[in-house]
Design an enzyme around this catalytic site. Structure first.
Site, PDB file in Angstrom:
ATOM      1  N   GLY A   1       7.321  -2.272  -2.352  1.00 56.36           N
ATOM      2  CA  GLY A   1       6.839  -0.904  -2.464  1.00 56.36           C
ATOM      3  C   GLY A   1       7.628  -0.111  -3.486  1.00 56.36           C
ATOM      4  O   GLY A   1       7.371  -0.177  -4.695  1.00 56.36           O
TER       5      GLY A   1
ATOM      6  N   GLY B   1      10.294  -4.255   3.029  1.00 58.57           N
ATOM      7  CA  GLY B   1      11.363  -3.294   3.300  1.00 58.57           C
ATOM      8  C   GLY B   1      12.614  -3.609   2.506  1.00 58.57           C
ATOM      9  O   GLY B   1      13.269  -4.617   2.756  1.00 58.57           O
ATOM     10  N   ASP B   2      12.904  -2.765   1.505  1.00 57.83           N
ATOM     11  CA  ASP B   2      14.136  -2.849   0.720  1.00 57.83           C
ATOM     12  C   ASP B   2      14.235  -4.074  -0.192  1.00 57.83           C
ATOM     13  O   ASP B   2      15.349  -4.500  -0.524  1.00 57.83           O
ATOM     14  CB  ASP B   2      15.379  -2.802   1.622  1.00 57.83           C
ATOM     15  CG  ASP B   2      15.443  -1.549   2.482  1.00 57.83           C
ATOM     16  OD1 ASP B   2      14.658  -0.629   2.233  1.00 57.83           O
ATOM     17  OD2 ASP B   2      16.285  -1.510   3.405  1.00 57.83           O
TER      18      ASP B   2
ATOM     19  N   LYS C   1      -0.692  -4.896   8.502  1.00 63.23           N
ATOM     20  CA  LYS C   1       0.647  -4.473   8.072  1.00 63.23           C
ATOM     21  C   LYS C   1       1.217  -3.609   9.183  1.00 63.23           C
ATOM     22  O   LYS C   1       0.572  -2.660   9.638  1.00 63.23           O
ATOM     23  CB  LYS C   1       0.582  -3.689   6.773  1.00 63.23           C
ATOM     24  CG  LYS C   1       1.928  -3.127   6.370  1.00 63.23           C
ATOM     25  CD  LYS C   1       1.936  -2.718   4.919  1.00 63.23           C
ATOM     26  CE  LYS C   1       3.289  -2.186   4.506  1.00 63.23           C
ATOM     27  NZ  LYS C   1       3.507  -0.797   4.905  1.00 63.23           N
TER      28      LYS C   1
ATOM     29  N   PRO D   1       0.847  -1.186   0.000  1.00 63.41           N
ATOM     30  CA  PRO D   1       0.000   0.000   0.000  1.00 63.41           C
ATOM     31  C   PRO D   1       0.882   1.236   0.000  1.00 63.41           C
ATOM     32  O   PRO D   1       1.812   1.328   0.809  1.00 63.41           O
ATOM     33  CB  PRO D   1      -0.775  -0.115   1.324  1.00 63.41           C
ATOM     34  CG  PRO D   1      -0.028  -1.082   2.169  1.00 63.41           C
ATOM     35  CD  PRO D   1       0.806  -1.933   1.276  1.00 63.41           C
ATOM     36  N   MET D   2       0.648   2.155  -0.935  1.00 64.10           N
ATOM     37  CA  MET D   2       1.447   3.388  -0.961  1.00 64.10           C
ATOM     38  C   MET D   2       0.543   4.566  -1.308  1.00 64.10           C
ATOM     39  O   MET D   2      -0.097   4.583  -2.360  1.00 64.10           O
ATOM     40  CB  MET D   2       2.588   3.285  -1.985  1.00 64.10           C
ATOM     41  CG  MET D   2       3.744   2.407  -1.532  1.00 64.10           C
ATOM     42  SD  MET D   2       5.089   2.382  -2.729  1.00 64.10           S
ATOM     43  CE  MET D   2       4.418   1.300  -3.987  1.00 64.10           C
TER      44      MET D   2
ATOM     45  N   GLN E   1      -6.860  -1.103   2.459  1.00 66.20           N
ATOM     46  CA  GLN E   1      -6.210  -0.826   3.749  1.00 66.20           C
ATOM     47  C   GLN E   1      -6.855   0.370   4.445  1.00 66.20           C
ATOM     48  O   GLN E   1      -7.067   1.410   3.815  1.00 66.20           O
ATOM     49  CB  GLN E   1      -4.717  -0.533   3.557  1.00 66.20           C
ATOM     50  CG  GLN E   1      -4.000  -0.435   4.890  1.00 66.20           C
ATOM     51  CD  GLN E   1      -2.571   0.065   4.789  1.00 66.20           C
ATOM     52  OE1 GLN E   1      -2.329   1.196   4.396  1.00 66.20           O
ATOM     53  NE2 GLN E   1      -1.624  -0.766   5.160  1.00 66.20           N
TER      54      GLN E   1
ATOM     55  N   CYS F   1       2.056   3.069   9.674  1.00 63.42           N
ATOM     56  CA  CYS F   1       2.376   4.388   9.118  1.00 63.42           C
ATOM     57  C   CYS F   1       3.094   5.249  10.159  1.00 63.42           C
ATOM     58  O   CYS F   1       2.602   5.435  11.269  1.00 63.42           O
ATOM     59  CB  CYS F   1       1.103   5.085   8.650  1.00 63.42           C
ATOM     60  SG  CYS F   1       1.441   6.751   8.043  1.00 63.42           S
TER      61      CYS F   1
HETATM   62  C1  LIG Z   1       5.147   6.990  -1.257  1.00 55.67           C
HETATM   63  C2  LIG Z   1       4.868   5.964  -0.184  1.00 55.67           C
HETATM   64  C3  LIG Z   1       3.597   5.868   0.357  1.00 55.67           C
HETATM   65  C4  LIG Z   1       3.308   4.905   1.355  1.00 55.67           C
HETATM   66  N1  LIG Z   1       2.031   4.777   1.813  1.00 55.67           N
HETATM   67  C5  LIG Z   1       1.715   3.745   2.644  1.00 55.67           C
HETATM   68  C6  LIG Z   1       0.364   3.458   2.990  1.00 55.67           C
HETATM   69  O1  LIG Z   1      -0.578   4.141   2.546  1.00 55.67           O
HETATM   70  N2  LIG Z   1       0.142   2.395   3.814  1.00 55.67           N
HETATM   71  C7  LIG Z   1       1.164   1.610   4.312  1.00 55.67           C
HETATM   72  O2  LIG Z   1       0.903   0.644   5.037  1.00 55.67           O
HETATM   73  N3  LIG Z   1       2.448   1.867   3.981  1.00 55.67           N
HETATM   74  C8  LIG Z   1       2.733   2.886   3.138  1.00 55.67           C
HETATM   75  N4  LIG Z   1       4.031   3.062   2.750  1.00 55.67           N
HETATM   76  C9  LIG Z   1       5.071   2.116   3.195  1.00 55.67           C
HETATM   77  C10 LIG Z   1       5.231   0.980   2.191  1.00 55.67           C
HETATM   78  O3  LIG Z   1       4.031   0.218   2.097  1.00 55.67           O
HETATM   79  C11 LIG Z   1       6.384   0.046   2.570  1.00 55.67           C
HETATM   80  O4  LIG Z   1       6.135  -0.478   3.843  1.00 55.67           O
HETATM   81  C12 LIG Z   1       7.732   0.758   2.596  1.00 55.67           C
HETATM   82  O5  LIG Z   1       7.879   1.610   1.486  1.00 55.67           O
HETATM   83  C13 LIG Z   1       8.892  -0.249   2.643  1.00 55.67           C
HETATM   84  O6  LIG Z   1       8.871  -1.098   1.530  1.00 55.67           O
HETATM   85  P1  LIG Z   1       9.834  -0.862   0.234  1.00 55.67           P
HETATM   86  O7  LIG Z   1      11.228  -0.776   0.738  1.00 55.67           O
HETATM   87  O8  LIG Z   1       9.584  -2.036  -0.656  1.00 55.67           O
HETATM   88  O9  LIG Z   1       9.407   0.441  -0.380  1.00 55.67           O
HETATM   89  C14 LIG Z   1       4.335   4.049   1.801  1.00 55.67           C
HETATM   90  C15 LIG Z   1       5.610   4.167   1.266  1.00 55.67           C
HETATM   91  C16 LIG Z   1       5.895   5.101   0.283  1.00 55.67           C
HETATM   92  C17 LIG Z   1       7.292   5.183  -0.297  1.00 55.67           C
END
Ligand SMILES: Cc1cc2nc3c(=O)[nH]c(=O)nc-3n(C[C@H](O)[C@H](O)[C@H](O)COP(=O)(O)O)c2cc1C
Length: 330
Positions: free
Chosen positions: A228, A205-206, A141, A18-19, A72, A102
């Site tokens: 993400g 994460g990463d 999450k 979710p982003m 979510q 968050c």
């Molecule tokens: C632009 C952006 C928006 C995000 N929005 C949410 C969100 O709405 N809900 C959530 O649970 N996490 C949100 N996250 C966190 C991501 O879901 C994820 O946990 C985090 O980026 C780590 O994963 P990654 O390294 O693959 O990016 C967001 C992250 C980014 C970068």
């Protein structure tokens, strides 16, 4: 084979994280086409939903082709969360996900998102009540903990499982870390290795290369990877990870033509879904990655991200297609 409730999500599924302002229906559809097994909406405020705030309810839209999809929600007030479960359910998702991760101040200060990590009893109570309030699988999450000194994710995950949580995705950082430093997957593996755990444990994460996804599967033994940032402007990441997991070899990156085609469809779907102005605006953040690697691209990128009208953005894409025809991405 991992299962979220009764939904079969395959071996080591890849989940689109979710982003906010990123995981919208157009982008989710593109990720799904490229191999994402489960997609999640961006977080939606339970308080906004119960007040019928247009911005929140629009986020409930889902396309049939993206299933299985999880919606979510976030919040910390029991009554609002339960009412939102009913509203969310009415829009027909496959999964309801609770955001307990968050880190941003305006969410945390209300005790929501990662704020709940300071009150694990409430976290468990909310989850239990939501599980009881719907027939849909409820997933969580979250992060490792509030800060380094309060990492109790093994116990927390077990308690969530015991009240009926159907799967858990864990971002390997604490709230205090925000997005800094490297994600630590060891505590996530400890959750998975707890002999009492039987629900899927997804790592997050990463995961930014196919190798990292394989590491999460083979060295950390997790049930799937939630992805993400590596997917922003690069929905092909899911396909590349799948190919690598299946063959041990890297597949060729998408050609310029494939990138242009995806960017055009992305923009068109966004305009169809949220209108010209927002569609043009919110697709901008994807262009850097769509065309990453092309040398001396700045001038073209500027056209993509500063034009306010879709016809100008489409014209810029036509120009890029002509100017860089045959460019070999590595
Ligand atoms: C632009 C952006 C928006 C995000 N929005 C949410 C969100 O709405 N809900 C959530 O649970 N996490 C949100 N996250 C966190 C991501 O879901 C994820 O946990 C985090 O980026 C780590 O994963 P990654 O390294 O693959 O990016 C967001 C992250 C980014 C970068």
């Amino acid at each position: 084979m991992a299962k979220i409730g009764d939904i079969d999500v395959g071996d080591f599924p890849l989940l689109l994280a979710p982003m906010e302002d990123v995981s919208d229906p157009p982008f989710r559809a593109l990720c799904k086409e490229q191999g994402a097994d489960v997609v999640y909406t961006e977080f939606i405020s339970s308080e906004g939903l119960i007040r019928d705030a247009a911005k929140s309810t629009m986020k409930l839209d889902i396309y049939e082709k993206e299933r299985p999809v999880g919606i979510q929600i976030f919040g910390a007030v029991m009554e609002s969360m339960l009412k939102s479960v009913e509203i969310v359910e009415a829009s027909g998702p496959d999964i309801i996900d609770i955001n307990f991760g968050c880190p941003v101040k305006k969410v945390v200060s209300k005790g929501a998102g990662a704020g709940i990590l300071k009150d694990i009893d409430l976290m468990v109570k909310l989850t239990e009540a939501m599980v009881k309030h719907t027939k849909l699988p409820v997933t969580v999450k979250t992060r490792l903990g509030w800060d380094h000194d309060s990492i109790r994710i093994v116990e927390v995950a077990e308690r969530l499982q015991d009240v009926g949580c159907a799967a858990i995705s864990i971002h390997g950082r604490t709230r205090a870390q925000m997005y800094k430093g490297d994600a630590n997957w060891h505590p996530i593996a400890e959750v998975k290795n707890n002999p009492r755990m039987h629900i899927p444990v997804f790592g997050n994460g990463d995961v930014n290369t196919p190798e990292r996804a394989v590491e999460m599967r083979d060295q950390y033994g997790l049930d799937g990877a939630m992805i993400g940032r590596a997917s922003i402007g690069y929905p092909w990441f899911f396909k590349e990870v799948k190919h690598y997991m299946a063959t041990g070899e890297k597949c060729k990156p998408p050609t310029l033509e494939e990138r242009i085609e995806a960017a055009r469809r992305h923009l068109q779907m966004s305009i169809d879904w949220k209108g010209e102005k927002l569609g043009v605006f919110e697709t901008r953040r994807h262009y850097t990655n769509y065309f990453r690697g092309i040398p001396h691209f700045k001038e073209y990128r500027m056209k993509l991200v500063t034009s306010d009208h879709s016809e100008d953005v489409f014209a810029a894409m036509d120009l890029i297609e002509r100017e860089f025809a045959g460019y070999e991405f590595t």
